[in-house]
Design an enzyme around this catalytic site. Structure first.
Site, PDB file in Angstrom:
ATOM      1  N   MET A   6     -20.542  -0.818 -18.774  1.00  0.00           N
ATOM      2  CA  MET A   6     -21.175  -2.147 -19.342  1.00  0.00           C
ATOM      3  C   MET A   6     -22.362  -1.877 -19.993  1.00  0.00           C
ATOM      4  O   MET A   6     -23.620  -2.470 -19.697  1.00  0.00           O
ATOM      5  CB  MET A   6     -21.429  -2.635 -17.876  1.00  0.00           C
ATOM      6  CG  MET A   6     -20.169  -2.979 -16.828  1.00  0.00           C
ATOM      7  SD  MET A   6     -20.534  -3.640 -15.321  1.00  0.00           S
ATOM      8  CE  MET A   6     -20.607  -2.220 -14.495  1.00  0.00           C
ATOM      9  N   ASP A  31      -7.788  -8.105 -11.690  1.00  0.00           N
ATOM     10  CA  ASP A  31      -8.744  -8.184 -12.641  1.00  0.00           C
ATOM     11  C   ASP A  31      -8.458  -8.552 -13.988  1.00  0.00           C
ATOM     12  O   ASP A  31      -7.146  -8.178 -14.419  1.00  0.00           O
ATOM     13  CB  ASP A  31      -9.730  -7.028 -12.709  1.00  0.00           C
ATOM     14  CG  ASP A  31     -10.590  -6.889 -11.457  1.00  0.00           C
ATOM     15  OD1 ASP A  31     -10.621  -7.890 -10.580  1.00  0.00           O
ATOM     16  OD2 ASP A  31     -10.990  -5.593 -10.930  1.00  0.00           O
ATOM     17  N   LYS A  37     -13.071 -11.712 -13.879  1.00  0.00           N
ATOM     18  CA  LYS A  37     -14.511 -12.424 -14.299  1.00  0.00           C
ATOM     19  C   LYS A  37     -14.728 -12.469 -15.688  1.00  0.00           C
ATOM     20  O   LYS A  37     -14.596 -11.297 -16.286  1.00  0.00           O
ATOM     21  CB  LYS A  37     -15.340 -11.605 -13.181  1.00  0.00           C
ATOM     22  CG  LYS A  37     -15.387 -11.685 -11.801  1.00  0.00           C
ATOM     23  CD  LYS A  37     -16.052 -10.999 -11.009  1.00  0.00           C
ATOM     24  CE  LYS A  37     -15.347  -9.944 -10.215  1.00  0.00           C
ATOM     25  NZ  LYS A  37     -15.994  -8.761  -9.494  1.00  0.00           N
TER      26      LYS A  37
HETATM   27  C1  LIG Z   1     -16.832  -3.519 -13.988  1.00  0.00           C
HETATM   28  S1  LIG Z   1     -16.755  -1.996 -14.540  1.00  0.00           S
HETATM   29  C2  LIG Z   1     -15.179  -1.475 -13.714  1.00  0.00           C
HETATM   30  C3  LIG Z   1     -14.934   0.262 -13.925  1.00  0.00           C
HETATM   31  C4  LIG Z   1     -13.568   0.490 -13.365  1.00  0.00           C
HETATM   32  N1  LIG Z   1     -13.739   0.496 -12.015  1.00  0.00           N
HETATM   33  C5  LIG Z   1     -13.143   1.875 -13.767  1.00  0.00           C
HETATM   34  O1  LIG Z   1     -13.219   2.725 -12.793  1.00  0.00           O
HETATM   35  O2  LIG Z   1     -12.987   2.023 -14.785  1.00  0.00           O
HETATM   36  C6  LIG Z   1     -16.190  -2.407 -16.155  1.00  0.00           C
HETATM   37  C7  LIG Z   1     -16.667  -1.345 -17.327  1.00  0.00           C
HETATM   38  O3  LIG Z   1     -15.862  -0.079 -17.408  1.00  0.00           O
HETATM   39  C8  LIG Z   1     -15.646   0.365 -18.433  1.00  0.00           C
HETATM   40  N2  LIG Z   1     -14.076   0.224 -18.872  1.00  0.00           N
HETATM   41  C9  LIG Z   1     -13.370  -0.314 -17.923  1.00  0.00           C
HETATM   42  N3  LIG Z   1     -12.027  -0.218 -18.683  1.00  0.00           N
HETATM   43  C10 LIG Z   1     -12.185   0.353 -19.728  1.00  0.00           C
HETATM   44  C11 LIG Z   1     -11.327   0.981 -21.092  1.00  0.00           C
HETATM   45  N4  LIG Z   1     -10.193   0.484 -20.981  1.00  0.00           N
HETATM   46  N5  LIG Z   1     -11.922   1.304 -22.029  1.00  0.00           N
HETATM   47  C12 LIG Z   1     -13.355   1.610 -22.091  1.00  0.00           C
HETATM   48  N6  LIG Z   1     -14.121   1.172 -21.002  1.00  0.00           N
HETATM   49  C13 LIG Z   1     -13.822   0.747 -19.963  1.00  0.00           C
HETATM   50  C14 LIG Z   1     -16.415  -0.696 -19.542  1.00  0.00           C
HETATM   51  O4  LIG Z   1     -17.685  -0.016 -19.634  1.00  0.00           O
HETATM   52  C15 LIG Z   1     -16.714  -1.881 -18.866  1.00  0.00           C
HETATM   53  O5  LIG Z   1     -17.801  -2.765 -19.168  1.00  0.00           O
END
Ligand SMILES: C[S@@+](CC[C@H](N)C(=O)[O-])C[C@H]1O[C@@H](n2cnc3c(N)ncnc32)[C@H](O)[C@@H]1O
Length: 245
Positions: free
Chosen positions: A164, A33, A54
């Site tokens: 998100m 990803d 994406k």
């Molecule tokens: C599609 S979701 C995927 C989440 C992922 N599977 C997880 O467990 O962290 C994407 C969202 O996760 C959060 N996110 C993912 N990585 C992040 C990071 N390094 N710092 C802050 N928020 C993060 C944000 O809210 C982002 O919009």
């Protein structure tokens, strides 16, 4: 043949599970990803890297990712599907498991440290705290058909972690205040947690919409967001895993 759905954690390579690092070291192909860090991808030394990141708003490309995984799974011994955080937390991991199984392939899922747990800790915010939060709700602000209604989650005894949610932060605050949360409820927004660009912005619910923040970020709402334990964790990779993993 097994396809491995692997959680990449929040960014730093040494916040991976040992199992994830071992699979990356022997992968033929890694399908990853946008949110997976270069630190982590470096561990997949011998693999072909395929970026299927994406872009938000670019339409649903999940069906073509599923097809790609099935195709690669049939042609290679070790295919790793690497997803930011944990594969089963808003990662559409379950859909990929189903698609692979429907095609007759074996799947193993390797847990990862989700940003919903890691980002608050890396920002010095404890998600639960005696007397301040008796539990945690994890929720997306964005659903397939638009915005989610968060009013029913407004409970001052809980911590609410919103993913998100950056683009909808004004609506998130409005919902939670309409549901009964006080406008003074502390909020903390953690951007790019676990990367060198990590940034924490604090405020109160009433002003969440005005905070200058950008995605990816998690929004923490509740009394614990007013606690600040400072730097309790390392912000980046401390050690690289040896090639024997
Ligand atoms: C599609 S979701 C995927 C989440 C992922 N599977 C997880 O467990 O962290 C994407 C969202 O996760 C959060 N996110 C993912 N990585 C992040 C990071 N390094 N710092 C802050 N928020 C993060 C944000 O809210 C982002 O919009």
């Amino acid at each position: 043949v097994t396809v491995y759905l692997v959680g990449a954690g929040p960014g730093a390579a040494d916040l991976l599970t040992v199992r994830a690092a071992a699979l990356l070291a022997r992968a033929d192909v890694v399908v990853h990803d946008r949110l997976v860090s270069n630190d982590v991808l470096t561990l997949a030394r011998g693999a072909r890297l395929v970026d299927v990141g994406k872009v938000p708003g670019a339409g649903d490309v999940q069906a073509s990712i599923n097809e790609l995984l099935v195709d690669l799974g049939r042609r290679h011994d070790c295919v790793v599907r690497l997803k930011g955080g944990d594969p089963f937390i808003f990662g559409r991991g379950a859909e990929e498991v189903e698609a692979l199984r429907d095609a007759g392939l074996e799947v193993e899922v390797v847990p990862g440290l989700s940003s919903v747990l890691a980002a608050p800790l890396l920002a010095g915010v404890p998600l639960t705290h005696r007397g301040a939060a008796r539990g945690v709700v994890i929720v997306t602000a964005t659903e397939r058909d638009g915005g989610a209604d968060l009013r029913s989650l407004a409970d001052p005894t809980l911590t609410i972690v919103v993913v998100m949610g950056v683009a909808r932060r004004r609506a998130v605050a409005a919902d939670l205040m309409a549901g009964g949360l006080s406008r003074d409820t502390p909020v903390a927004v953690v951007e790019r947690a676990g990367t060198p660009d990590q940034r924490v912005v604090r405020g109160v619910l009433e002003r969440l919409g005005d905070l200058d923040v950008s995605a990816p970020a998690v929004i923490i709402v509740g009394a614990v967001a007013g606690l600040d334990l400072g730097a309790v964790a390392s912000p980046g990779t401390l050690c690289f895993l040896s090639s024997s993993t």
